[in-house]
Scaffold this motif. Sequence first.
Motif, PDB file in Angstrom:
ATOM      1  N   GLN A   1       0.648  -1.130  -0.112  1.00 43.47           N
ATOM      2  CA  GLN A   1      -0.167   0.231  -0.010  1.00 43.47           C
ATOM      3  C   GLN A   1       0.937   1.275   0.036  1.00 43.47           C
ATOM      4  OE1 GLN A   1      -3.386   0.102  -0.223  1.00 43.47           O
ATOM      5  NE2 GLN A   1      -3.068   1.980  -0.555  1.00 43.47           N
ATOM      6  N   LYS A   2       2.008   1.163   0.792  1.00 42.01           N
ATOM      7  CA  LYS A   2       2.842   2.402   0.942  1.00 42.01           C
ATOM      8  C   LYS A   2       3.388   2.625  -0.733  1.00 42.01           C
ATOM      9  CE  LYS A   2       7.032   4.418   3.065  1.00 42.01           C
ATOM     10  NZ  LYS A   2       8.065   3.860   4.035  1.00 42.01           N
ATOM     11  N   GLN A   3       3.820   1.581  -1.332  1.00 47.79           N
ATOM     12  CA  GLN A   3       4.501   1.735  -2.697  1.00 47.79           C
ATOM     13  C   GLN A   3       3.425   2.417  -3.777  1.00 47.79           C
ATOM     14  OE1 GLN A   3       7.233  -1.563  -4.053  1.00 47.79           O
ATOM     15  NE2 GLN A   3       6.224  -2.432  -2.131  1.00 47.79           N
ATOM     16  N   ILE A   4       2.080   1.951  -3.421  1.00 47.91           N
ATOM     17  CA  ILE A   4       1.053   2.435  -4.330  1.00 47.91           C
ATOM     18  C   ILE A   4       0.869   3.770  -4.078  1.00 47.91           C
ATOM     19  CG2 ILE A   4      -1.333   2.112  -4.543  1.00 47.91           C
ATOM     20  CD1 ILE A   4      -1.287  -0.957  -4.170  1.00 47.91           C
TER      21      ILE A   4
ATOM     22  N   PRO B   1      -4.738  -1.593  -7.639  1.00 45.60           N
ATOM     23  CA  PRO B   1      -4.937  -0.837  -9.032  1.00 45.60           C
ATOM     24  C   PRO B   1      -4.388  -1.878  -9.943  1.00 45.60           C
ATOM     25  CG  PRO B   1      -3.694   0.599  -7.448  1.00 45.60           C
ATOM     26  CD  PRO B   1      -3.881  -0.909  -6.777  1.00 45.60           C
ATOM     27  N   LYS B   2      -5.316  -2.048 -10.965  1.00 46.25           N
ATOM     28  CA  LYS B   2      -5.127  -3.089 -12.207  1.00 46.25           C
ATOM     29  C   LYS B   2      -3.705  -2.626 -13.139  1.00 46.25           C
ATOM     30  CE  LYS B   2      -9.797  -4.040 -13.083  1.00 46.25           C
ATOM     31  NZ  LYS B   2     -10.813  -3.994 -14.051  1.00 46.25           N
ATOM     32  N   ASP B   3      -3.294  -1.444 -13.229  1.00 48.59           N
ATOM     33  CA  ASP B   3      -2.412  -1.012 -13.719  1.00 48.59           C
ATOM     34  C   ASP B   3      -0.761  -1.235 -13.133  1.00 48.59           C
ATOM     35  OD1 ASP B   3      -2.498   1.040 -11.874  1.00 48.59           O
ATOM     36  OD2 ASP B   3      -2.115   2.553 -13.257  1.00 48.59           O
ATOM     37  N   ILE B   4      -0.661  -1.531 -11.922  1.00 47.10           N
ATOM     38  CA  ILE B   4       0.564  -1.735 -11.243  1.00 47.10           C
ATOM     39  C   ILE B   4       0.965  -3.188 -11.624  1.00 47.10           C
ATOM     40  CG2 ILE B   4       0.007  -0.365  -9.206  1.00 47.10           C
ATOM     41  CD1 ILE B   4      -0.216  -2.937  -7.668  1.00 47.10           C
ATOM     42  N   GLU B   5       2.507  -3.359 -11.735  1.00 44.60           N
ATOM     43  CA  GLU B   5       3.242  -4.506 -12.047  1.00 44.60           C
ATOM     44  C   GLU B   5       3.557  -5.248 -10.738  1.00 44.60           C
ATOM     45  OE1 GLU B   5       6.857  -6.194 -14.413  1.00 44.60           O
ATOM     46  OE2 GLU B   5       6.210  -4.161 -14.987  1.00 44.60           O
ATOM     47  N   LEU B   6       3.540  -6.321 -10.513  1.00 48.33           N
ATOM     48  CA  LEU B   6       3.921  -6.939  -9.191  1.00 48.33           C
ATOM     49  C   LEU B   6       5.092  -7.762  -9.298  1.00 48.33           C
ATOM     50  CD1 LEU B   6       0.581  -8.411  -7.653  1.00 48.33           C
ATOM     51  CD2 LEU B   6       1.738  -6.178  -6.928  1.00 48.33           C
ATOM     52  N   LYS B   7       6.147  -7.523  -8.538  1.00 45.22           N
ATOM     53  CA  LYS B   7       7.180  -8.378  -8.674  1.00 45.22           C
ATOM     54  C   LYS B   7       7.628  -8.949  -7.257  1.00 45.22           C
ATOM     55  CE  LYS B   7      11.110  -5.152  -8.247  1.00 45.22           C
ATOM     56  NZ  LYS B   7      12.324  -4.692  -8.840  1.00 45.22           N
ATOM     57  N   ASN B   8       8.252 -10.288  -7.171  1.00 44.96           N
ATOM     58  CA  ASN B   8       8.609 -10.763  -5.786  1.00 44.96           C
ATOM     59  C   ASN B   8       9.980 -10.202  -5.504  1.00 44.96           C
ATOM     60  OD1 ASN B   8       6.647 -12.523  -5.208  1.00 44.96           O
ATOM     61  ND2 ASN B   8       7.177 -13.981  -6.824  1.00 44.96           N
TER      62      ASN B   8
ATOM     63  N   VAL C   1       5.482  -0.260 -10.472  1.00 46.30           N
ATOM     64  CA  VAL C   1       6.322  -1.663 -10.265  1.00 46.30           C
ATOM     65  C   VAL C   1       6.262  -1.868  -8.733  1.00 46.30           C
ATOM     66  CG1 VAL C   1       8.176  -3.182 -10.623  1.00 46.30           C
ATOM     67  CG2 VAL C   1       7.335  -1.490 -12.181  1.00 46.30           C
ATOM     68  N   VAL C   2       5.544  -2.811  -8.042  1.00 49.59           N
ATOM     69  CA  VAL C   2       5.449  -3.123  -6.712  1.00 49.59           C
ATOM     70  C   VAL C   2       6.023  -4.105  -6.212  1.00 49.59           C
ATOM     71  CG1 VAL C   2       3.813  -3.347  -4.800  1.00 49.59           C
ATOM     72  CG2 VAL C   2       3.270  -1.543  -6.699  1.00 49.59           C
ATOM     73  N   THR C   3       7.094  -3.979  -5.191  1.00 46.85           N
ATOM     74  CA  THR C   3       7.521  -5.253  -4.778  1.00 46.85           C
ATOM     75  C   THR C   3       6.837  -5.815  -3.572  1.00 46.85           C
ATOM     76  OG1 THR C   3       9.797  -4.142  -5.230  1.00 46.85           O
ATOM     77  CG2 THR C   3       9.717  -6.135  -4.020  1.00 46.85           C
ATOM     78  N   VAL C   4       6.667  -7.213  -3.898  1.00 48.11           N
ATOM     79  CA  VAL C   4       5.950  -7.879  -2.893  1.00 48.11           C
ATOM     80  C   VAL C   4       6.737  -8.648  -1.736  1.00 48.11           C
ATOM     81  CG1 VAL C   4       4.313  -9.650  -2.326  1.00 48.11           C
ATOM     82  CG2 VAL C   4       4.010  -8.210  -4.327  1.00 48.11           C
ATOM     83  N   LYS C   5       6.827  -8.471  -0.594  1.00 48.74           N
ATOM     84  CA  LYS C   5       7.857  -9.147   0.310  1.00 48.74           C
ATOM     85  C   LYS C   5       7.205 -10.610   0.445  1.00 48.74           C
ATOM     86  CE  LYS C   5       9.158  -4.892   2.936  1.00 48.74           C
ATOM     87  NZ  LYS C   5       9.105  -4.271   4.438  1.00 48.74           N
TER      88      LYS C   5
END
Length: 497
Positions: free
Chosen positions: A444-447, A487-494, A453-457
């Motif tokens: 949420q903070k990254q958004i 949001p649909k437009d964000i990209e997730l990465k591990n 491009v949001v990093t998932v811990k």
Amino acid sequence: MINSIKKDGVKIGIFSFIVFLFYLYLSYCTPLTHDDWTWGIRLGMNRFYDGFKDYNGRYFGNICELIITRVDWFRFLIMGVFGAAIVVIPLLIAKATKLTIAFLSLFLMLGVSSDMFSSTFAWAAGFANYNTATICILVYLLIVKNIFYEKNPSYSVWLVIFAVPLGIGSQLFVEHATIYNVFAGAFVIIYSFMKFRKFFYFHIVYLISALIGAVIMFSNGAYVKIFTGADNYRTIDTDMGIFEKIYSIFSTSMYKFLIMNNILLNFALAIFCIFLLVKIGTNLPIWKVWVKNIFMVILTIYPFYRPLIVDRMQLSIFTDVAKTSELEAWISLLFYLTILFTIILFFRKSSLKVELSFYLISAVFVAGPLFFVTPFGSRCFIISYTFFVLFIIRLLVYFVDERYVNLNAISVPIITLSLSLVVAYGIIFAQIKISDNDRMDSIQKQIDEGKKVVTVKPLKHEKFLWNSRLMIPGFQADNFKIFFNLPKDIELKNAPK
């Protein structure tokens, strides 16, 4: 005497409530993972609206998953109740009234491999099918346990009526349990007739209901696809003969899930069987003395093989992995047969011999259908594991009744071991809960910062959770975004481990 029984009953009741609170706590700390996210969004409901057409016949399991992924408090409650039930119902079946035996049941159920725990107790989808199916079987055994007594069984009208929803409902969770329930229902009828020379309405109604439930499950179009090879996930290998198929599956993977990976359980099985041989293996003919000694050697060596030879010393007789697996499969089978024939050859009480043998045979029979449908995982063997635990609990009750064992002498180590696992799991899942909250806060903070491009811990102690890391790219990652309204437009990465 009566007061003592009442006190024991109160203690078991308090124990059951505390175990419920423990599993309630674990369920509260356990995040939804993997396809839980799919079940918790519109895609899951679409399966329901389609009547699970061509998906599977696990109708009750699927509905349970739909509910528990949407209603948090219900998930916590039902997982707490069923978590406690899988510990307590074996005590009721075995008529165990001593607190030490109750703690042993808890210790053994917490002693499952991390893979089995993560895919059953700590995964909503696995729980919704496998734990529920296990409880249904245990409830049935609790009702029909009286067939192993000397007195004629009796069942109230209400129990006969209850046999209908129990018989049908038990069949709509997982396929190999469905097949087993028909086998168990038939066995109970045949054994009861041979022993008491009469049929009982509850037994007949349950078997008929179980057959109806089996027809409902397997009439789903998914199973036609499996048998015709049209299913992209589950398959039946028709290139091998039946015996070649059974041998191939057992010698490559099944022996691990069914027997070898159950390290703590195997030690308990070995100790109790060795103790049984020592106590009742007296005044024997020569051939039985030899058999007894051979059995004790097998029971002594096998439990140490996996933790000591494989994990610790990393030794292998063969350099070929396939040959090593075949050897391990054969010695695992030998270990199981040793336990079974310890009961058959050396146990004197006929009714209890049948009961104990039934639990051991059931542990293998319920896994039998898995020979023909792949893939399968450790979650498929939670029912088998529970049968082994039930066998141990029932055997210990016999030892206590015959005054072979003084529970006071072993209560401290058993309770200490059990509480150690409780504390360990409590700490592990507290850390999982904290890391899950931290992961969502970080996302949420990254958004909020406008990152695309949001990093998932990663979560703590991932091996105790089922596929908690996102599969990127993949539809599970897309469903993760939908489930948490990202949001649909964000990209997730591990994030790297």
